[in-house]
Scaffold this motif. Structure first.
Motif, PDB file in Angstrom:
ATOM      1  N   SER A 162     101.212  43.790  43.062  1.00 26.75           N
ATOM      2  CA  SER A 162     101.877  43.423  44.314  1.00 26.75           C
ATOM      3  C   SER A 162     101.349  44.248  45.469  1.00 26.75           C
ATOM      4  N   ASP A 163     101.138  45.535  45.232  1.00 26.04           N
ATOM      5  CA  ASP A 163     100.584  46.404  46.280  1.00 26.04           C
ATOM      6  C   ASP A 163      99.179  45.955  46.674  1.00 26.04           C
ATOM      7  N   LYS A 164      98.358  45.606  45.688  1.00 27.98           N
ATOM      8  CA  LYS A 164      96.982  45.173  45.966  1.00 27.98           C
ATOM      9  C   LYS A 164      96.944  43.823  46.667  1.00 27.98           C
ATOM     10  N   ALA A 165      97.820  42.889  46.237  1.00 28.43           N
ATOM     11  CA  ALA A 165      97.805  41.535  46.790  1.00 28.43           C
ATOM     12  C   ALA A 165      98.525  41.441  48.125  1.00 28.43           C
ATOM     13  N   GLY A 166      99.411  42.393  48.415  1.00 26.87           N
ATOM     14  CA  GLY A 166     100.155  42.339  49.663  1.00 26.87           C
ATOM     15  C   GLY A 166     101.296  41.337  49.622  1.00 26.87           C
ATOM     16  N   GLN A 167     101.637  40.871  48.447  1.00 19.08           N
ATOM     17  CA  GLN A 167     102.752  39.947  48.265  1.00 19.08           C
ATOM     18  C   GLN A 167     103.289  40.132  46.848  1.00 19.08           C
ATOM     19  N   PRO A 168     104.518  39.690  46.618  1.00 19.74           N
ATOM     20  CA  PRO A 168     105.088  39.886  45.282  1.00 19.74           C
ATOM     21  C   PRO A 168     104.300  39.148  44.201  1.00 19.74           C
ATOM     22  N   VAL A 169     104.090  39.814  43.074  1.00 18.30           N
ATOM     23  CA  VAL A 169     103.398  39.217  41.934  1.00 18.30           C
ATOM     24  C   VAL A 169     104.319  39.313  40.731  1.00 18.30           C
ATOM     25  N   SER A 170     104.510  38.171  40.066  1.00 21.51           N
ATOM     26  CA  SER A 170     105.293  38.141  38.842  1.00 21.51           C
ATOM     27  C   SER A 170     104.386  37.726  37.701  1.00 21.51           C
ATOM     28  N   LEU A 171     104.356  38.526  36.647  1.00 18.41           N
ATOM     29  CA  LEU A 171     103.516  38.201  35.502  1.00 18.41           C
ATOM     30  C   LEU A 171     104.122  37.099  34.639  1.00 18.41           C
ATOM     31  N   GLU A 172     105.349  36.682  34.974  1.00 21.20           N
ATOM     32  CA  GLU A 172     105.999  35.589  34.258  1.00 21.20           C
ATOM     33  C   GLU A 172     105.559  34.232  34.808  1.00 21.20           C
ATOM     34  N   ASN A 173     104.877  34.199  35.945  1.00 16.18           N
ATOM     35  CA  ASN A 173     104.417  32.954  36.564  1.00 16.18           C
ATOM     36  C   ASN A 173     103.358  32.313  35.682  1.00 16.18           C
ATOM     37  N   GLU A 174     103.454  30.988  35.492  1.00 18.26           N
ATOM     38  CA  GLU A 174     102.496  30.304  34.622  1.00 18.26           C
ATOM     39  C   GLU A 174     101.091  30.234  35.219  1.00 18.26           C
ATOM     40  N   LEU A 175     100.945  30.518  36.511  1.00 20.61           N
ATOM     41  CA  LEU A 175      99.630  30.494  37.142  1.00 20.61           C
ATOM     42  C   LEU A 175      98.893  31.825  37.026  1.00 20.61           C
ATOM     43  N   VAL A 176      99.571  32.843  36.521  1.00 21.54           N
ATOM     44  CA  VAL A 176      98.962  34.166  36.372  1.00 21.54           C
ATOM     45  C   VAL A 176      98.356  34.268  34.978  1.00 21.54           C
ATOM     46  N   ILE A 193      96.236  37.002  32.638  1.00 22.14           N
ATOM     47  CA  ILE A 193      95.738  38.367  32.470  1.00 22.14           C
ATOM     48  C   ILE A 193      94.880  38.384  31.225  1.00 22.14           C
ATOM     49  N   GLU A 194      93.671  38.873  31.399  1.00 29.89           N
ATOM     50  CA  GLU A 194      92.741  38.888  30.282  1.00 29.89           C
ATOM     51  C   GLU A 194      91.875  40.136  30.380  1.00 29.89           C
ATOM     52  N   GLU A 195      91.650  40.794  29.269  1.00 28.25           N
ATOM     53  CA  GLU A 195      90.794  41.978  29.247  1.00 28.25           C
ATOM     54  C   GLU A 195      89.345  41.521  29.109  1.00 28.25           C
ATOM     55  N   MET A 196      88.490  42.051  29.954  1.00 29.11           N
ATOM     56  CA  MET A 196      87.077  41.696  29.952  1.00 29.11           C
ATOM     57  C   MET A 196      86.260  42.843  29.358  1.00 29.11           C
ATOM     58  N   ASP A 197      85.154  42.479  28.723  1.00 23.89           N
ATOM     59  CA  ASP A 197      84.278  43.495  28.141  1.00 23.89           C
ATOM     60  C   ASP A 197      83.381  44.148  29.180  1.00 23.89           C
ATOM     61  N   SER A 198      83.107  43.410  30.285  1.00 23.81           N
ATOM     62  CA  SER A 198      82.213  43.952  31.308  1.00 23.81           C
ATOM     63  C   SER A 198      82.583  43.382  32.670  1.00 23.81           C
ATOM     64  N   LEU A 199      82.085  44.023  33.718  1.00 22.55           N
ATOM     65  CA  LEU A 199      82.307  43.543  35.076  1.00 22.55           C
ATOM     66  C   LEU A 199      81.621  42.202  35.285  1.00 22.55           C
ATOM     67  N   ASP A 200      80.442  41.997  34.698  1.00 20.74           N
ATOM     68  CA  ASP A 200      79.743  40.714  34.824  1.00 20.74           C
ATOM     69  C   ASP A 200      80.585  39.575  34.255  1.00 20.74           C
ATOM     70  N   GLU A 201      81.222  39.819  33.120  1.00 23.88           N
ATOM     71  CA  GLU A 201      82.082  38.790  32.525  1.00 23.88           C
ATOM     72  C   GLU A 201      83.281  38.505  33.431  1.00 23.88           C
ATOM     73  N   ALA A 202      83.849  39.536  34.046  1.00 22.75           N
ATOM     74  CA  ALA A 202      84.982  39.352  34.954  1.00 22.75           C
ATOM     75  C   ALA A 202      84.568  38.551  36.180  1.00 22.75           C
ATOM     76  N   LEU A 203      83.399  38.857  36.747  1.00 19.58           N
ATOM     77  CA  LEU A 203      82.920  38.111  37.906  1.00 19.58           C
ATOM     78  C   LEU A 203      82.649  36.650  37.561  1.00 19.58           C
ATOM     79  N   ALA A 204      82.131  36.397  36.364  1.00 21.51           N
ATOM     80  CA  ALA A 204      81.898  35.019  35.934  1.00 21.51           C
ATOM     81  C   ALA A 204      83.220  34.267  35.825  1.00 21.51           C
ATOM     82  N   MET A 205      84.258  34.925  35.339  1.00 21.04           N
ATOM     83  CA  MET A 205      85.576  34.291  35.240  1.00 21.04           C
ATOM     84  C   MET A 205      86.139  33.978  36.624  1.00 21.04           C
ATOM     85  N   VAL A 206      85.923  34.869  37.590  1.00 24.05           N
ATOM     86  CA  VAL A 206      86.396  34.626  38.952  1.00 24.05           C
ATOM     87  C   VAL A 206      85.668  33.418  39.537  1.00 24.05           C
TER      88      VAL A 206
END
Length: 144
Positions: free
Chosen positions: A101-115, A117-130
C-alpha cells in the motif's frame, strides 16, 4: 575520384539499410521494448520514414520492427515496473499489505482476486511476467 564517390555512396546505402532494417526505436530506445500502445514518438516515426525515402522495403521493415517491439511509442504515464524487496519469513500478510500500500500509494488487499503474488527466480523472469501481464489492465477491465 569516381571510385571514391561510388564507395562512399555504397557505404552510405548499406549503413542506412542496416539502421532501417533494425528499426530506429529499437536502436535508440531499447528500454521501451514491450510497450503495448501509447502516443507515437514523432522522432522515431520520422527516422523510420527516412528509410522509405531510400527504398520502400527498409522503411516498412523498420516500422514493423518498432511496432512489434513497442519501441515506436513514447513512454506512458501508466507503466509497470518491478521493485525488488527481500522479504523475511517472519513477515505476515498485514505487514506485506502495508508495504504494498505504501509503494502503490493506495490501499492494497491481498484477498482481491486481481492480485497475484508469485516468487520469481530472477529479475529477468519478473520483468517477463510484467510484460506479459499487460500494462493497461485498468482499460481492459473497464470494458468488462
Amino acid at each position: 575520384m569516381h571510385l571514391a564517390i561510388r564507395r562512399w555512396l555504397t557505404g552510405a546505402v548499406i549503413g542506412v539499410s542496416i539502421v532501417s532494417l533494425s528499426g530506429c526505436g529499437t536502436l535508440f530506445h531499447p528500454e521501451r521494448k514491450g510497450q503495448m500502445s501509447g502516443d507515437i514518438d514523432p522522432a522515431i516515426a520520422i527516422a523510420n520514414g527516412v528509410g522509405l525515402l531510400f527504398f520502400i522495403v527498409p522503411g516498412v521493415i523498420a516500422y514493423a520492427v518498432d511496432f512489434s517491439n513497442g519501441t515506436i511509442y513514447l513512454p506512458g504515464r501508466n507503466s509497470a515496473s518491478v521493485d525488488v524487496h527481500h522479504l523475511d519469513d517472519a513477515m505476515d500478510v498485514a505487514a506485506l499489505e502495508k508495504l504494498l500500500s505504501d509503494k502503490a500509494g493506495q490501499p492494497v488487499s491481498l484477498e482481491n482476486e486481481l492480485v497475484m503474488i508469485e516468487e520469481m527466480d530472477s529479475l529477468d523472469e519478473a520483468l517477463a511476467m510484467v510484460r506479459m501481464s499487460g500494462v493497461m489492465d485498468e482499460e481492459a477491465l473497464s470494458i468488462l
